[in-house]
Write an enzyme that holds these catalytic residues in place. Structure first.
Site, PDB file in Angstrom:
ATOM      1  N   GLY A  87       0.798  -1.221   0.000  1.00  0.00           N
ATOM      2  CA  GLY A  87       0.000   0.000   0.000  1.00  0.00           C
ATOM      3  C   GLY A  87       0.830   1.269   0.000  1.00  0.00           C
ATOM      4  CG  ASN A  88       4.997   0.965   0.898  1.00  0.00           C
ATOM      5  OD1 ASN A  88       4.454  -0.089   0.569  1.00  0.00           O
ATOM      6  ND2 ASN A  88       6.301   1.126   0.851  1.00  0.00           N
TER       7      ASN A  88
ATOM      8  CE  LYS B 218      -9.475  -7.093   3.943  1.00  0.00           C
ATOM      9  NZ  LYS B 218      -8.132  -7.000   4.513  1.00  0.00           N
TER      10      LYS B 218
ATOM     11  CE  LYS C  26      -0.183  -6.570  -1.277  1.00  0.00           C
ATOM     12  NZ  LYS C  26       1.296  -6.575  -1.354  1.00  0.00           N
TER      13      LYS C  26
ATOM     14  CE  LYS D 288       3.584  -7.028   2.866  1.00  0.00           C
ATOM     15  NZ  LYS D 288       2.223  -7.035   3.416  1.00  0.00           N
TER      16      LYS D 288
END
Length: 315
Positions: free
Chosen positions: A11-12, A129, A213, A275
């Site tokens: 997101g960064n 979510k 994602k 991740k």
């Protein structure tokens, strides 16, 4: 043969508003084009949390104002976010390619990407979510009765809709993406994890869900036979004992070491854990000799050259 690098952007690397995003992606494009300039074939996946939330809120609000705006399903909101983010990213990358005189042999395009999930995935039985606006209990119950949505109380702030997060099974547009990559096109794909769809015979149908994602990026990286999965985040390296005096930054991890650290609870569920797990899935499902790397956007090229980042290998 040039090496294929699948980049999963954190997101960064994006922004929460249109203006902020247009500014940030100009910086994001530079290290991506560095890889193109070095001869890598590049595929990009990205998140869409703030963006799809903004779209969903706006569409929900508008549909309740009796101004003729229809209710917009969440899958369609995800598709809108893919186009919106992809537009900004591909424009910035194409401009950077042009600035470096690389645009004659390279380009960039966004593929609105569908991802098949299993309608019987256990995630559909327990949606977790949170998305969209906060409602009172009375409002939530009324909406639940009208649309069949699930709601949960959120930390005393009200009730929010919750939707499932199933596992990705198949990337529908994978063959098209493969063709573009082989023609030196930087492809932006599986935005927000992809638009969740289920199969009904030979047909596809959108379903309300959010796919992680990093999981979708890992899945597509396997399907495209990528050489490297490069997950870019806010830190340069994976660490154990994170944010503690005894923090240790890791240069390399094997599959077995990573699994041991996961069992110890070393990686936060909403942050580093997905991740690392995506990297492990990529290594397990790919041919031998592939690598998975976690690092910051700024150090992408240095990490590929072995100078920084955390490299995870199957050994």
């Amino acid at each position: 043969m040039p090496k294929k690098v699948f980049i999963a952007l954190g997101g960064n690397a994006l922004g929460s508003t249109p203006l902020e995003q247009k500014q940030i992606v100009r910086k994001t494009a530079k290290p991506i084009v560095d890889l193109v300039e070095k001869g890598y074939q590049v595929i990009i996946g990205h998140g869409n949390g703030p963006q799809v939330g903004m779209i969903n809120l706006a569409m929900d609000y508008a549909s309740q104002q009796n101004i003729g705006t229809p209710y917009m399903p969440f899958a369609e909101c995800g598709a809108m976010s893919q186009g919106y983010i992809g537009y900004h990213l591909q424009q910035a990358i194409n401009d950077e390619l042009c600035t470096r005189n690389l645009n004659k042999n390279h380009g960039c395009a966004t593929i609105v990407t569908q991802v098949v999930v299993d309608k019987n995935d256990p995630a559909f039985l327990s949606p977790t979510k949170p998305i969209g606006a906060f409602y009172t209990q009375q409002q939530a119950e009324a909406i639940q009765k009208e649309h069949g949505f699930h709601f949960m109380e959120d930390a005393g702030r009200g009730y929010r809709r919750v939707i499932p997060s199933p596992k990705p099974l198949e990337i529908v547009e994978s063959p098209i993406i493969k063709q573009l990559v082989e023609r030196n096109i930087v492809v932006i794909t599986v935005g927000g994890g992809g638009i969740p769809v289920i199969r009904k015979g030979d047909l596809l149908e959108g379903i309300d869900a959010v796919i992680d994602k990093d999981n979708s990026s890992s899945k597509l990286a396997v399907e495209l036979k990528a050489d490297i999965l490069l997950i870019l985040t806010a830190v340069d390296k994976v660490a154990i004992n994170f944010n503690k005096p005894e923090q240790i930054n890791l240069d390399k991890l094997t599959l077995s070491q990573a699994q041991e650290y996961i069992s110890q609870g070393q990686f936060a569920k909403g942050s580093m854990l997905p991740k690392v797990e995506a990297c492990l899935n990529f290594l397990k499902e790919s041919d031998k000799g592939v690598q998975a790397i976690i690092t910051s956007l700024e150090n992408a090229l240095s990490a590929l050259e072995g100078k920084t980042g955390t490299t995870i290998i199957s050994g």
